[in-house]
Design a protein around this motif. Structure first.
Motif, PDB file in Angstrom:
ATOM      1  N   LEU A   1     -12.650  11.806  -8.689  1.00 41.97           N
ATOM      2  CA  LEU A   1     -13.747  11.224  -7.916  1.00 41.97           C
ATOM      3  C   LEU A   1     -13.343   9.859  -7.372  1.00 41.97           C
ATOM      4  N   ASN A   2     -12.650   9.089  -8.194  1.00 42.10           N
ATOM      5  CA  ASN A   2     -12.166   7.782  -7.740  1.00 42.10           C
ATOM      6  C   ASN A   2     -11.260   7.930  -6.524  1.00 42.10           C
ATOM      7  N   LEU A   3     -10.361   8.906  -6.557  1.00 36.76           N
ATOM      8  CA  LEU A   3      -9.406   9.083  -5.466  1.00 36.76           C
ATOM      9  C   LEU A   3     -10.116   9.387  -4.150  1.00 36.76           C
ATOM     10  N   LEU A   4     -11.168  10.174  -4.218  1.00 37.85           N
ATOM     11  CA  LEU A   4     -11.896  10.515  -2.997  1.00 37.85           C
ATOM     12  C   LEU A   4     -12.695   9.345  -2.466  1.00 37.85           C
ATOM     13  N   ARG A   5     -13.149   8.472  -3.360  1.00 37.58           N
ATOM     14  CA  ARG A   5     -13.971   7.344  -2.950  1.00 37.58           C
ATOM     15  C   ARG A   5     -13.188   6.043  -2.736  1.00 37.58           C
ATOM     16  N   ALA A   6     -11.931   6.005  -3.155  1.00 36.25           N
ATOM     17  CA  ALA A   6     -11.182   4.746  -3.150  1.00 36.25           C
ATOM     18  C   ALA A   6     -11.094   4.136  -1.761  1.00 36.25           C
ATOM     19  N   GLN A   7     -11.357   2.835  -1.689  1.00 42.85           N
ATOM     20  CA  GLN A   7     -11.243   2.077  -0.447  1.00 42.85           C
ATOM     21  C   GLN A   7      -9.889   1.395  -0.322  1.00 42.85           C
ATOM     22  N   HIS A   8      -9.190   1.312  -1.429  1.00 38.09           N
ATOM     23  CA  HIS A   8      -7.963   0.515  -1.457  1.00 38.09           C
ATOM     24  C   HIS A   8      -7.000   1.160  -2.442  1.00 38.09           C
ATOM     25  N   GLY A   9      -5.727   1.282  -2.036  1.00 29.99           N
ATOM     26  CA  GLY A   9      -4.719   1.829  -2.921  1.00 29.99           C
ATOM     27  C   GLY A   9      -3.375   1.165  -2.683  1.00 29.99           C
ATOM     28  N   TYR A  10      -2.663   0.857  -3.745  1.00 26.54           N
ATOM     29  CA  TYR A  10      -1.364   0.211  -3.594  1.00 26.54           C
ATOM     30  C   TYR A  10      -0.490   0.497  -4.799  1.00 26.54           C
ATOM     31  N   ALA A  11       0.788   0.202  -4.649  1.00 27.00           N
ATOM     32  CA  ALA A  11       1.760   0.440  -5.712  1.00 27.00           C
ATOM     33  C   ALA A  11       2.468  -0.852  -6.083  1.00 27.00           C
ATOM     34  N   ILE A  12       2.867  -0.925  -7.336  1.00 28.80           N
ATOM     35  CA  ILE A  12       3.677  -2.019  -7.871  1.00 28.80           C
ATOM     36  C   ILE A  12       4.934  -1.383  -8.454  1.00 28.80           C
TER      37      ILE A  12
ATOM     38  N   ASP B   1       0.833  -1.190   0.000  1.00 28.52           N
ATOM     39  CA  ASP B   1       0.000   0.000   0.000  1.00 28.52           C
ATOM     40  C   ASP B   1       0.873   1.247   0.000  1.00 28.52           C
ATOM     41  N   PHE B   2       0.228   2.401  -0.134  1.00 28.24           N
ATOM     42  CA  PHE B   2       0.986   3.634  -0.344  1.00 28.24           C
ATOM     43  C   PHE B   2       1.835   4.035   0.867  1.00 28.24           C
ATOM     44  N   GLY B   3       1.582   3.442   2.013  1.00 20.53           N
ATOM     45  CA  GLY B   3       2.377   3.760   3.192  1.00 20.53           C
ATOM     46  C   GLY B   3       3.544   2.826   3.422  1.00 20.53           C
ATOM     47  N   THR B   4       3.711   1.829   2.562  1.00 25.73           N
ATOM     48  CA  THR B   4       4.781   0.852   2.718  1.00 25.73           C
ATOM     49  C   THR B   4       6.151   1.509   2.532  1.00 25.73           C
ATOM     50  N   PRO B   5       7.102   1.256   3.439  1.00 19.20           N
ATOM     51  CA  PRO B   5       8.456   1.783   3.253  1.00 19.20           C
ATOM     52  C   PRO B   5       9.009   1.375   1.891  1.00 19.20           C
ATOM     53  N   MET B   6       9.801   2.231   1.300  1.00 16.02           N
ATOM     54  CA  MET B   6      10.375   2.055  -0.029  1.00 16.02           C
ATOM     55  C   MET B   6       9.350   2.306  -1.144  1.00 16.02           C
ATOM     56  N   ILE B   7       8.074   2.464  -0.785  1.00 19.83           N
ATOM     57  CA  ILE B   7       7.041   2.780  -1.764  1.00 19.83           C
ATOM     58  C   ILE B   7       6.450   4.158  -1.505  1.00 19.83           C
ATOM     59  N   SER B   8       6.398   4.549  -0.244  1.00 19.68           N
ATOM     60  CA  SER B   8       5.696   5.777   0.138  1.00 19.68           C
ATOM     61  C   SER B   8       6.239   7.012  -0.579  1.00 19.68           C
ATOM     62  N   SER B   9       7.566   7.083  -0.770  1.00 19.93           N
ATOM     63  CA  SER B   9       8.123   8.270  -1.431  1.00 19.93           C
ATOM     64  C   SER B   9       7.663   8.363  -2.883  1.00 19.93           C
ATOM     65  N   LEU B  10       7.605   7.218  -3.569  1.00 23.33           N
ATOM     66  CA  LEU B  10       7.108   7.208  -4.940  1.00 23.33           C
ATOM     67  C   LEU B  10       5.626   7.547  -4.988  1.00 23.33           C
ATOM     68  N   ALA B  11       4.867   7.022  -4.026  1.00 19.54           N
ATOM     69  CA  ALA B  11       3.428   7.296  -3.978  1.00 19.54           C
ATOM     70  C   ALA B  11       3.177   8.791  -3.786  1.00 19.54           C
ATOM     71  N   ARG B  12       3.918   9.398  -2.860  1.00 23.90           N
ATOM     72  CA  ARG B  12       3.747  10.838  -2.623  1.00 23.90           C
ATOM     73  C   ARG B  12       4.108  11.663  -3.858  1.00 23.90           C
ATOM     74  N   LYS B  13       5.044  11.168  -4.643  1.00 25.89           N
ATOM     75  CA  LYS B  13       5.511  11.915  -5.815  1.00 25.89           C
ATOM     76  C   LYS B  13       4.564  11.791  -7.002  1.00 25.89           C
ATOM     77  N   TYR B  14       3.941  10.602  -7.181  1.00 30.11           N
ATOM     78  CA  TYR B  14       3.228  10.355  -8.428  1.00 30.11           C
ATOM     79  C   TYR B  14       1.715  10.173  -8.314  1.00 30.11           C
ATOM     80  N   VAL B  15       1.204   9.764  -7.155  1.00 32.64           N
ATOM     81  CA  VAL B  15      -0.242   9.554  -7.049  1.00 32.64           C
ATOM     82  C   VAL B  15      -0.971  10.872  -7.260  1.00 32.64           C
ATOM     83  N   ASN B  16      -1.942  10.850  -8.143  1.00 38.19           N
ATOM     84  CA  ASN B  16      -2.742  12.013  -8.521  1.00 38.19           C
ATOM     85  C   ASN B  16      -1.956  13.027  -9.345  1.00 38.19           C
ATOM     86  N   GLN B  17      -0.808  12.648  -9.855  1.00 36.69           N
ATOM     87  CA  GLN B  17      -0.048  13.510 -10.752  1.00 36.69           C
ATOM     88  C   GLN B  17      -0.112  12.995 -12.190  1.00 36.69           C
ATOM     89  N   ILE B  18       0.075  11.721 -12.372  1.00 31.33           N
ATOM     90  CA  ILE B  18       0.076  11.137 -13.714  1.00 31.33           C
ATOM     91  C   ILE B  18      -1.314  11.216 -14.340  1.00 31.33           C
TER      92      ILE B  18
END
Length: 382
Positions: free
Chosen positions: A111-122, A83-100
């Motif tokens: 609207l999806n971002l405000l309603r999302a129940q689940h978020g993660y990075a690969i 998930d977006f709070g996972t170490p080694m992922i959080s910095s990328l999530a903060r940089k790119y989520v809702n930017q791309i």
């Protein structure tokens, strides 16, 4: 201002999001809400929603979703999933989520971002020419946000399954990276919305194959931005629709750097009272000479009640480019059917063989062939 007729749905979303964004607390929910408020919601019966009910998509977004915290399966080598709070992922999530996927012309990802129940990075974080990390994104009837990052010179393979949810994917392929993305969209009785935005940097490549069958309503919004010189994009797919299913695929490839290539190739078979919508677009910016871009969409209707709407678009502002686009819609070739019947093949089987061959031109793996109900095309080994 929010478009008339859809204000109650938007206000319901605002009312439910007075707290920080659940999946990404560092994001400013009030700023996102303000962006939504200042953007017109999609208008019914106007491009790019001319043939698809935006009201149904908004109503589905405003209804309860299935709760899930399921993460993708992966082979554990050279890839991080969390998930977006996972170490080694959080910095990328903060940089790119809702930017791309931050697009003023499409408010649905916000609207999806405000309603999302689940978020993660690969995140593919290792380069290995002999092994490509593989990740399986499971189908879910939930509202979720996914970030995919392919690091420099790294390889990644994604097998994504969709099934009636609201999913927004933001993807970044850094210089020299390679991503193979297979998208399987089986039958569902739900309304499904998928948004995919991919930024492709210099000398990197993105290959996507999308195979779709029936749904009450399925909408695919796909934007691929070629941001770096020497990048390549190859997207293809097919659909086989029956009953009263509805599929709408909106695909734009934006060439913003010189010396890049793209290929779009889609085949569709539509029967009964089903409806297929395809809008493919190639955009070439002024600073993108030596672009090589091609688009092809072919469709076959197998009943009088089937509806096919296809529109290829070219928008070119650079010189020294090679481009082509085309779209066709028609019925089965009676001469081909007659040829097969003269060789002892019954009429129904002749029609099946022609349709299977038509779809097999764009299918190279078993997963796609399985969802379309055909045999995969034989590909010679290198």
């Amino acid at each position: 201002m929010v478009g008339a007729g859809h204000r109650p749905l938007a206000e319901a979303v605002f009312h439910m999001t007075s707290q920080p964004v659940k999946i990404a607390p560092w994001l400013d929910a009030k700023q996102i809400e303000q962006t939504i408020e200042n953007t017109r919601l999609p208008q019914q019966r106007k491009d790019p929603w001319k043939y698809t009910s935006v009201k149904q998509v908004l109503q589905r977004l405003d209804s309860p979703f299935e709760k899930t915290d399921q993460l993708p399966n992966h082979n554990g080598s050279g890839v991080l999933v969390g998930d977006f709070g996972t170490p080694m992922i959080s910095s990328l999530a903060r940089k790119y989520v809702n930017q791309i996927a931050n697009n003023s012309n499409n408010v649905l990802p916000s609207l999806n971002l405000l309603r999302a129940q689940h978020g993660y990075a690969i995140v593919s974080n290792e380069s290995n020419d002999s092994v490509r990390p593989a990740v399986q994104i499971p189908a879910s009837d939930s509202c979720e946000r996914i970030l995919i990052v392919v690091q420099e010179q790294a390889n990644l393979e994604i097998m994504e399954h969709t099934s009636g949810g609201n999913r927004v994917i933001e993807c970044l392929i850094l210089p020299g990276g390679q991503l193979v993305h297979r998208r399987i969209q089986p039958t569902t009785t739900h309304v499904e919305y998928n948004s995919l935005t991919v930024n492709v940097m210099e000398n990197s490549s993105y290959q996507m194959m999308q195979y779709s069958v029936g749904a009450q309503l399925r909408r695919n919004d796909i934007v691929i931005n070629i941001e770096g010189e020497g990048a390549t994009v190859d997207v293809s797919g097919g659909w086989k629709l029956s009953d009263i299913s509805h599929l709408d695929t909106q695909l734009a490839v934006n060439h913003r750097a010189k010396g890049s290539t793209s290929q779009q190739k889609f085949h569709g078979v539509v029967g009964d009272s089903a409806r297929a919508v395809f809008n493919g677009r190639i955009y070439i910016a002024r600073n993108a000479p030596k672009t090589d871009a091609h688009l092809q969409n072919k469709n076959i209707a197998t009943s009088d009640g089937a509806a096919i709407f296809t529109k290829p678009e070219l928008e070119i502002y650079a010189d020294d480019v090679v481009c082509s686009h085309g779209a066709t819609s028609g019925q089965l070739d009676e001469q081909q059917i007659f040829y097969l019947r003269t060789r002892g093949i019954p009429d129904d089987r002749s029609r099946e063989l022609i349709l299977e061959g038509f779809l097999a031109e764009i299918v190279e793996h078993e997963e796609g062939a399985s969802v379309l109900g055909i045999q995969p095309r034989k590909v010679d080994a290198p």
